[in-house]
Design a protein around this motif. Structure first.
Motif, short mmCIF file in Angstrom:
data_model
loop_
_atom_site.label_atom_id
_atom_site.label_comp_id
_atom_site.label_asym_id
_atom_site.label_seq_id
_atom_site.Cartn_x
_atom_site.Cartn_y
_atom_site.Cartn_z
N GLY A 244 0.80 -1.22 0.00
CA GLY A 244 0.00 0.00 0.00
C GLY A 244 0.83 1.27 0.00
N GLN A 245 2.10 1.17 -0.32
CA GLN A 245 2.94 2.37 -0.41
C GLN A 245 4.19 2.04 -1.22
OE1 GLN A 245 5.37 3.34 3.06
NE2 GLN A 245 4.28 1.78 4.23
N THR A 246 4.90 3.11 -1.59
CA THR A 246 6.13 2.91 -2.35
C THR A 246 7.24 2.53 -1.39
OG1 THR A 246 5.42 4.56 -3.96
CG2 THR A 246 7.75 3.98 -3.95
N LYS A 247 7.59 1.24 -1.37
CA LYS A 247 8.66 0.76 -0.49
C LYS A 247 9.93 0.44 -1.26
CE LYS A 247 7.88 -0.94 3.46
NZ LYS A 247 7.76 -1.88 4.59
N VAL A 248 9.80 0.16 -2.54
CA VAL A 248 10.97 -0.06 -3.38
C VAL A 248 10.77 0.69 -4.69
CG1 VAL A 248 11.57 -2.30 -2.41
CG2 VAL A 248 10.06 -2.18 -4.37
N ALA A 249 11.85 1.08 -5.30
CA ALA A 249 11.78 1.84 -6.55
C ALA A 249 12.89 1.38 -7.48
CB ALA A 249 11.91 3.33 -6.27
#
Lengths: 401, 465
Positions: free
Chosen positions: A297-302
């Motif tokens: 539910g969120q940007t944890k890796v990019a």
């Protein structure tokens, strides 16, 4: 000064690799290597990735020579020459503005250079930036130059100027035609974001991708989208990215990093003939990241991809074990004794059932060859230990230990 | 008019697939289906690819119903409803502007619709456009509507309006908010460029790609490059492409087609999350085309890709054999009795067993492609023509008993020459034999259905039938 002339001056330095999060692609001047847009990068830690360069000058050397990874290369190659000339020019300028002494003899001595990477060139890990940064930095130390080295590094390889600093670095595109204002500067030091981690997923490359220099030239010539990107999109993104870095806003940093990587590759596709650096494996990694983030539910890796199929994944230290487990699940390592995980140690972790279900992909065995875990690191270093020199007292490469 | 009310009115029509060479991707109005840029397409020959739709209205029908490829679907689905409502609206308008009679009862009758494609939906061959165009066209015939059908087709599926015409068609984006000027029109007829050929390389899809509707919506919302494309790039390309088509300039046509396909896919990649319709096989096909052209020193073949991995390749008729040979060389068919079917003449097919291909690659080109690692890929090639595209055919289908909806044609894998003027009647045992129905026969042998005559009688069935 004359009494300080040594028969042999040897300096050894190391310089880091950098990974752009706002991408440089396209020059407005091929000769001075001036870019069509600014760029921003993260400097990686030299414990995992670095170039080591030794430069020696001596009145006994009869010609300039260079050895890269143990093999002698053509020192007349334009980019090496551009860097060498620029350093010598800076050296001459320094001494002529400083005191009344004539330029020392050392400026007329020939130089021997040896350089090695502690990572395989075949891995496509942008060794060019580290190498040219190291060259410029080392030569500057040898010739006693302490001015800005952006131009010297840039003219070897554009993104090399960003490897002149640690932490988070921007390469300001500049406006002047002579490029004097096209310089790199540090945005935040390596100590700024200690939790940030960088995972390099080295992908099996089936095909040698098109080189950056020719590729970006073709893009500038043929892609309408690239011009728009450079003029209308990147400037705002540079401001936004700088803000995300300074605020340690990983959500913003991560999303923008992914968007910019995708847009860079989009302009490659809009080139004619089109350039595709992303392979099916790359695309699967992209899907894995989006899936992982959606699950949480969120940007944890990019992710970000340069001109090749390898993925560079940014995350925070507490997410590394789970993400590495996810990579193992989707790309089961082909067991062969070789270590799958290199660099910083990573705690083993298992996937939760929910995440495993969410990933829902057919595994691609061997798709990722190995992972290098690293973090943000410092800029170039000078080594004091004489044993570190790659050249012997005769000015020739030392035999490999 | 009232005396002409029939208890049952049945009309069957066919409509073609179209392939955009200047792409449509993104709407400025989701409800009216208005695009952010104009687009231009090539209509493909119905001998190889088409949708057939039968619509029947009867006072005995209790509700609207629809069957697609033999399966009943939800007729309440918004796009079907939009098309149906629009046609009924046009019918009502026509009659009310024409004479003094009240709208005939048929406007209150329910309609039954059956539609089939002669190519597999799974092949990702843009069946939506053909299907919705056919639906609009058939309903228009049933309800006696003869006005512009762009809106009715468009609201079913944007690109369907381009399937309302043969040859080369543009969909003008329009400027009005009500979309009345967002219409398709023919740029050049099907007879304009007789040498043009279209090859469809059907790639085995490993993964169902993201659907167009959701995809283009996400692109409009998240891609800065797409807005720029729509505003600053496409208008000039529409002018240029129209010029290339009118001049029959294959070099210009081909280059621009490839560039626009690539730019469309670039905007998909610039979407967040990114959309990748091109697979590794697609990229190899792209490389093969550029290699082929470089070898010849000119643009002789041109690719375009829609929202899927299949390649559509344009070329001129004299280049087809060599290019197909190159494709077979680089993508050797899995030996398994694969057939590669090529259509050379209108309506006639040629089935070739593997290895019997008449053309061998010449050594210079063989050397050029030798550095291609040959890819084991499931790839099927279907060759189509552009010329002789009938816009739509009227055909009467015999209805064997009102309660035998739906029925299916009995497809045969080999091409069948059907004498003109005669129509194949469905056999009573209408269920297709396993393995020989349309989808698998198309995939296995790249054959598309037997050609039916290009025109038929349009007589209505008499009551009591």
């Amino acid at each position: 000064m004359a009494s300080e002339e040594k028969p042999l001056v040897v300096v050894t330095c190391t310089a880091p690799v950098n990974i752009a999060v706002i991408k440089y692609w396209g020059k407005r001047d091929e000769d001075l290597v001036l870019p069509i847009n600014s760029s921003l990068s993260v400097t990686l830690h030299q414990d995992q990735l670095k170039t080591t360069t030794t430069a020696a000058i001596s009145k006994d050397f009869t010609e300039d020579r260079i050895w890269l990874n143990g093999r002698e290369e053509d020192v007349g190659q334009p980019r090496l020459q551009a860097c060498l000339r620029e350093i010598r020019r800076l050296a001459r300028k320094r001494r002529s503005t400083g005191d009344e002494d004539p330029p020392p003899l050392s400026l007329s001595y020939k130089v021997h250079i040896a350089s090695v990477n502690n990572f395989p060139t075949a891995a496509g890990l942008a060794s060019s930036a580290a190498g040219h940064a190291c060259l410029a930095y080392t030569l500057a130390r040898v010739y006693g130059v302490d001015s800005d080295l952006s131009e010297a590094a840039r003219r070897g390889s554009g993104s090399a100027c960003r490897s002149l600093y640690g932490g988070f670095v921007e390469w300001q595109m500049g406006e002047r035609a002579d490029g004097k204002d096209s310089v790199a500067r540090q945005v935040a030091p390596e100590s700024h974001w200690p939790e940030l981690r960088v995972l390099i997923l080295v992908v099996s490359a089936e095909r040698k991708p098109m080189g950056s220099t020719a590729g970006m030239q073709t893009s500038v010539e043929t892609s309408p989208l690239l011009r728009f990107r450079a003029e209308a999109v990147v400037p705002g993104r540079m401001v936004e990215m700088t803000h995300c870095v300074r605020e340690r806003d990983f959500q913003g940093f991560g999303r923008l990093t992914m968007k910019d990587s995708n847009q860079f590759h989009a302009t490659c596709l809009d080139t004619f003939p089109p350039i595709s650096y992303l392979s099916d494996i790359s695309r699967r990694i992209i899907r894995l990241v989006h899936c992982f983030n959606a699950h949480h539910g969120q940007t944890k890796v990019a992710y970000t991809f340069d001109a090749g199929p390898n993925a560079v994944v940014f995350t925070l230290d507490d997410t590394v074990p789970e993400f590495v487990a996810a990579v193992r699940h989707c790309f089961p390592p082909e067991s062969n004794g070789d270590k799958f995980l290199k660099g910083l140690p990573v705690r083993p972790a298992s996937l939760s059932d929910e995440l495993r279900a969410a990933l829902d992909v057919d595994p691609t065995p061997g798709g990722v060859k190995y992972i290098i875990a690293t973090q943000v690191g410092p800029g170039p270093q000078t080594l004091d230990d004489p044993h570190a020199h790659l050249l012997g007292p005769d000015g020739l490469p030392k035999p490999a230990a």
